[in-house]
Design a protein around this motif. Structure first.
Motif, mmCIF file in Angstrom:
data_model
loop_
_atom_site.group_PDB
_atom_site.id
_atom_site.type_symbol
_atom_site.label_atom_id
_atom_site.label_comp_id
_atom_site.label_asym_id
_atom_site.label_seq_id
_atom_site.Cartn_x
_atom_site.Cartn_y
_atom_site.Cartn_z
ATOM 1 N N LEU A 1 0.833 -1.209 0.000
ATOM 2 C CA LEU A 1 0.000 0.000 0.000
ATOM 3 C C LEU A 1 0.863 1.253 0.000
ATOM 4 O O LEU A 1 0.599 2.198 -0.764
ATOM 5 N N SER A 2 1.895 1.284 0.823
ATOM 6 C CA SER A 2 2.771 2.460 0.905
ATOM 7 C C SER A 2 3.457 2.737 -0.426
ATOM 8 O O SER A 2 3.481 3.871 -0.913
ATOM 9 N N LEU A 3 4.031 1.698 -1.024
ATOM 10 C CA LEU A 3 4.752 1.874 -2.284
ATOM 11 C C LEU A 3 3.807 2.215 -3.432
ATOM 12 O O LEU A 3 4.146 3.015 -4.309
ATOM 13 N N SER A 4 2.622 1.608 -3.420
ATOM 14 C CA SER A 4 1.657 1.863 -4.499
ATOM 15 C C SER A 4 1.156 3.305 -4.470
ATOM 16 O O SER A 4 1.100 3.973 -5.516
ATOM 17 N N THR A 5 0.792 3.780 -3.290
ATOM 18 C CA THR A 5 0.283 5.146 -3.190
ATOM 19 C C THR A 5 1.388 6.167 -3.498
ATOM 20 O O THR A 5 1.116 7.203 -4.115
ATOM 21 N N TYR A 6 2.605 5.854 -3.083
ATOM 22 C CA TYR A 6 3.710 6.766 -3.403
ATOM 23 C C TYR A 6 3.972 6.780 -4.908
ATOM 24 O O TYR A 6 4.267 7.832 -5.496
ATOM 25 N N GLY A 7 3.860 5.606 -5.533
ATOM 26 C CA GLY A 7 4.030 5.538 -6.985
ATOM 27 C C GLY A 7 2.995 6.368 -7.717
ATOM 28 O O GLY A 7 3.300 7.046 -8.707
ATOM 29 N N ILE A 8 1.762 6.338 -7.234
ATOM 30 C CA ILE A 8 0.706 7.174 -7.813
ATOM 31 C C ILE A 8 1.071 8.652 -7.665
ATOM 32 O O ILE A 8 0.889 9.452 -8.588
ATOM 33 N N GLY A 9 1.588 8.997 -6.501
ATOM 34 C CA GLY A 9 2.016 10.378 -6.274
ATOM 35 C C GLY A 9 3.115 10.803 -7.237
ATOM 36 O O GLY A 9 3.103 11.926 -7.750
ATOM 37 N N MET A 10 4.057 9.909 -7.494
ATOM 38 C CA MET A 10 5.139 10.209 -8.435
ATOM 39 C C MET A 10 4.595 10.429 -9.840
ATOM 40 O O MET A 10 5.034 11.342 -10.555
ATOM 41 N N LEU B 1 4.785 12.326 -1.415
ATOM 42 C CA LEU B 1 4.559 11.882 -0.040
ATOM 43 C C LEU B 1 3.209 12.359 0.474
ATOM 44 O O LEU B 1 2.480 11.605 1.140
ATOM 45 N N LEU B 2 2.856 13.601 0.156
ATOM 46 C CA LEU B 2 1.573 14.150 0.594
ATOM 47 C C LEU B 2 0.419 13.358 -0.016
ATOM 48 O O LEU B 2 -0.542 13.002 0.678
ATOM 49 N N ILE B 3 0.527 13.067 -1.305
ATOM 50 C CA ILE B 3 -0.506 12.283 -1.979
ATOM 51 C C ILE B 3 -0.580 10.883 -1.385
ATOM 52 O O ILE B 3 -1.663 10.335 -1.153
ATOM 53 N N SER B 4 0.575 10.291 -1.110
ATOM 54 C CA SER B 4 0.624 8.955 -0.524
ATOM 55 C C SER B 4 -0.072 8.920 0.838
ATOM 56 O O SER B 4 -0.808 7.978 1.148
ATOM 57 N N ILE B 5 0.145 9.945 1.635
ATOM 58 C CA ILE B 5 -0.483 10.013 2.961
ATOM 59 C C ILE B 5 -2.007 10.048 2.833
ATOM 60 O O ILE B 5 -2.721 9.288 3.492
ATOM 61 N N PHE B 6 -2.502 10.927 1.972
ATOM 62 C CA PHE B 6 -3.955 11.069 1.812
ATOM 63 C C PHE B 6 -4.588 9.787 1.248
ATOM 64 O O PHE B 6 -5.637 9.340 1.711
ATOM 65 N N LEU B 7 -3.928 9.194 0.249
ATOM 66 C CA LEU B 7 -4.469 7.976 -0.350
ATOM 67 C C LEU B 7 -4.451 6.814 0.633
ATOM 68 O O LEU B 7 -5.395 6.015 0.680
#
Length: 233
Positions: free
Chosen positions: A18-27, A41-47
């Protein structure tokens, strides 16, 4: 329980995936829109928060897997010494300015927290919890534990400080007309630790190297400074 739900509740894999996937989306979003607001990182936190809420997964289950990523904090911070080594001659040339800049930044941060604590009438535990807001998490957690503050709150404040620094760095530099690469790196690294340094590295090699140095030196100074400032309240 379905196979998907079983996967979500498997602490070995779920938190990391989950952490890596949401961070990848943010990237991907940052690369597509190229706006500072789309901080990965901000997007990853919210997702991540949204995902846990929607699927009713408690934080403990998520953290059982995600905590392994935290083990990389210290070695990743150490790796920041590489760009510093590459700019070592520049560091020696600007040694006095670098030291004054970092010391000034640390004192400003600690004094600012002290004044806010007085303004909002914080108790001692809440006050010391905020003192290490501008240093990397790996060091900040140790500082707060020693001062008997609230570690989860400190981690949150450190992340918020870093994300804000990453997003606002370029705007602040333009606003105050800071154009010298060494000054940029010192300002970003001292105020917003590793997350700010990621932005400094985008600005240039010199900025990244000076910001990397600032993380280490400001972290050490804050360890000492926080112990002193903690006696004020």
């Amino acid at each position: 329980m379905t196979s998907i739900q079983q996967f979500f509740h498997n602490p070995v894999y779920f938190g990391v995936v989950l952490s890596l996937s949401t961070y990848g989306i943010g990237m991907l979003l940052k690369r597509k829109f190229k706006l500072a607001l789309f901080n990965p990182l901000l997007i990853s936190i919210f997702l991540t928060i949204a995902f846990l809420v929607v699927f009713r997964i408690d934080y403990k289950t998520y953290n059982e897997g995600a905590r392994y990523i935290s083990y990389l904090l210290t070695p990743s911070t150490v790796c920041l010494a590489v760009p510093l080594y590459e700019q070592f001659d520049l560091l020696k040339k600007n040694c006095r300015a670098v030291i004054i800049g970092i010391v000034s930044g640390v004192i400003s941060s600690l004094t600012g927290i002290f004044l806010l604590a007085l303004l909002f009438k914080m108790d001692h535990s809440a006050y010391v919890t905020l003192l290490p807001k501008s240093i990397t998490t790996a060091i900040g957690i140790g500082v707060v534990q020693e001062l008997e503050g609230y570690v989860p709150v400190t981690v949150t404040v450190i992340v918020i400080t870093g994300v804000f620094g990453n997003i606002a760095a370029e705007t602040v530099l333009r606003l105050f007309r800071i154009t010298e690469p060494v000054a940029k790196g010192i300002a970003i690294g001292t105020s917003s630790h590793a997350l700010g340094t990621a932005k400094a590295m985008e600005l240039g090699d010199v900025e990244g190297a000076m910001s990397s140095l600032s993380i280490v030196v400001s972290g050490l100074l804050t360890v000492v400074g926080a112990a002193v400032w903690s006696c004020f309240i």
